[in-house]
Design an enzyme around this catalytic site. Structure first.
Site, PDB file in Angstrom:
ATOM      1  N   LYS A 110      79.571 -55.441   0.854  1.00 13.96           N
ATOM      2  CA  LYS A 110      78.852 -56.258  -0.101  1.00 13.96           C
ATOM      3  C   LYS A 110      77.467 -56.689   0.645  1.00 13.96           C
ATOM      4  CE  LYS A 110      82.615 -57.546  -2.832  1.00 13.96           C
ATOM      5  NZ  LYS A 110      83.796 -57.887  -2.676  1.00 13.96           N
ATOM      6  N   LYS A 189      86.755 -41.610 -11.496  1.00 12.10           N
ATOM      7  CA  LYS A 189      87.686 -42.594 -11.675  1.00 12.10           C
ATOM      8  C   LYS A 189      87.532 -43.713 -12.630  1.00 12.10           C
ATOM      9  CE  LYS A 189      89.590 -46.447  -8.988  1.00 12.10           C
ATOM     10  NZ  LYS A 189      89.423 -47.859  -8.787  1.00 12.10           N
ATOM     11  N   LYS A 192      86.102 -50.364 -14.217  1.00 17.42           N
ATOM     12  CA  LYS A 192      84.900 -51.181 -14.902  1.00 17.42           C
ATOM     13  C   LYS A 192      83.709 -51.147 -14.382  1.00 17.42           C
ATOM     14  CE  LYS A 192      87.097 -55.226 -13.758  1.00 17.42           C
ATOM     15  NZ  LYS A 192      88.652 -54.813 -13.350  1.00 17.42           N
TER      16      LYS A 192
END
Ligand code: ADP
Ligand code: TRP
Length: 321
Positions: A110, A189, A192
Site C-alpha cells: 500500500k 481473476k 472488484k
C-alpha cells in the site's frame, strides 16, 4: 474445532466471493464451531465515509444471512460490537516488535502504491491477531494474501504465552489453494478491483447482460474447444447440474458447443440458483430489524466466549488489581 473468519464489508458479493469464500464457509456450519464477523474496524483504515460504512456493514450482513449463514448455528456478529477486541489489540500492540509489522507485504504494497500510511494501516495485523486470539481460534481459513498476517498472529501469540504464561491457542491458517480462482468476464481473476465481476444479486436483465459479455474466443461452433481455458465453462461448471455439465463438457471436447447458447443457459441457471437467496435478501432488506436483532444476539454470544479470555489476559499482564 473452532473456525473463525473475518470479512471486510466492501460492496456487493460476486460469484468469485461465493465460490471462494461463502460456500466453503457454509460447509463448516455442520463440521465446526463457526465464528464469522464483519470487520468494520479494519475497514476504518481505508473508509472515511460513515454512511457508506454503516450501509455496507448491514448489506454484508444481509448477504450472508440470505445465502444461508444460519445465526443460530454459528457465531455471526459485527467486529465493533465486541469492544474487548480493541482492548486486546492494545495489549498485544505493546508486545509487538516494530520490525514484525514493518515486514508485512500488504502494508508495504500500500505504501509503495502511494496510499498514505495511517497508524491503523500499520497496526492492522495486530487488530487481526486480537480478532483471532480473543476467541481461542484453532483454524483460520484465508486466501494466500492473508498468510503473512496469520504468521504475525502466531508470533504475537507465542510471544505473549512466553512472556506471561500459556494464555492463547496458537491458530493454524488454512490456505485454500484448491479453491480454483474464478475468472471474471474478461478472463482475469474475478475481482472488484478489475471491474470484471458478476454480482450475485443483480436484476435479471443486468445479470444476462453481464453473462453474455463473458469473453470467449472465436472458435467455430463445430470445432472442439478446451474447457479448461474457457472462462465461460469455468463458471458454468460450478452452477449447472452435474449431468448437464458432463453433456456440455462433451460438446466442448467433441465440437458443437455454441458459446451464445451456453451463455443464455448460464444466465438462467444463475438466476434460478440464487432465487431463494435473492428473495430472502429482499425480505431482510425490507425488515432490517431482523438483521439488527441477529447481529445483537450474535455479538452477545461472541462476547460470552471472549470474556473469559480477556479476563485472563488482564490478570496475566497485571491491569487487574
Ligand atoms: P475482491 O478481489 O473482489 O476484492 P476480496 O479480496 O474482498 O474480493 O475477497 C473476499 C473473499 O472472496 C476472499 O476469501 C477471496 O479468497 C474470495 N475470492 C475473491 N475473488 C475470488 C475469485 N475470483 N475466485 C475465488 N475466490 C475469490
Ligand atoms: N484481513 C482480512 C482480509 O482482508 C480480514 C480479517 C480481519 C480477518 N480479521 C480477521 C480474516 C480475522 C480472518 C480472521 O480479508
Amino acid at each position: 474445532m473452532r473456525v473463525l473468519s473475518g470479512i471486510q464489508p466492501s460492496g456487493s458479493l460476486h460469484l468469485g466471493n461465493y465460490l471462494g469464500m461463502m460456500k466453503p464457509m457454509l460447509a463448516y456450519l455442520d463440521e465446526a464451531e463457526l465464528f464469522v464477523f464483519i470487520v468494520n474496524l479494519h475497514a476504518l483504515t481505508s473508509v472515511t465515509d460513515a454512511a457508506k460504512l454503516s450501509q455496507q456493514t448491514l448489506e454484508a450482513a444481509a448477504d450472508f444471512l440470505a445465502l444461508g449463514l444460519d445465526p443460530d448455528r454459528c457465531y455471526f456478529w459485527v467486529q465493533s460490537d465486541v469492544t474487548e477486541v480493541v482492548e486486546l489489540a492494545w495489549i498485544l500492540t505493546c508486545i509487538t516488535p516494530m520490525g514484525l509489522l514493518e515486514r508485512c507485504h500488504s502494508y508495504k504494497d500500500k505504501i509503495s502504491k502511494g496510499i498514505p500510511a495511517n497508524h491503523g494501516l500499520f497496526a492492522y495485523p495486530v487488530l487481526m491477531a486480537a480478532d483471532i486470539l480473543l476467541y481461542q481460534t484453532d483454524v483460520v481459513p484465508v486466501g494466500k494474501d492473508q498468510k503473512q498476517h496469520l504468521e504475525v498472529t502466531r508470533d504475537i501469540a507465542m510471544r505473549f504465552n512466553h512472556l506471561f504464561g500459556e494464555t492463547f491457542t496458537i491458530p493454524e491458517a488454512q490456505i485454500s489453494d484448491e479453491v480454483a480462482t474464478i475468472p471474471g468476464i474478461d478472463g482475469q481473476k474475478m475481482s472488484k478491483s478489475y471491474d470484471n465481476t458478476i454480482e450475485i444479486f443483480l436484476d435479471e436483465k443486468t445479470l444476462r447482460k453481464k453473462v453474455m459479455s463473458i469473453k470467449t474466443d472465436s472458435t467455430p461452433v463445430e470445432a472442439p474447444k478446451d474447457p479448461e481455458t474457457c472462462n465461460l465453462f469455468q463458471i458454468y461448471r460450478h452452477f449447472a447440474p452435474p449431468e448437464r455439465t458432463s453433456e456440455v463438457l462433451g460438446l466442448y471436447l467433441e465440437g458443437g458447443a455454441a458459446y451464445g447458447e451456453i451463455k443464455k443457459e448460464l444466465s438462467g441457471i444463475l438466476w434460478d440458483f440464487f432465487r431463494e437467496a435473492r428473495d430472502t435478501r429482499e425480505r431482510l432488506t425490507n425488515d432490517p430489524s431482523y438483521i439488527h436483532e441477529a447481529l445483537r444476539k450474535g455479538a452477545e454470544k461472541a462476547r460470552s466466549v471472549a470474556l473469559p479470555t480477556i479476563d485472563l489476559v488482564r490478570e496475566r499482564v497485571g491491569v487487574k488489581y
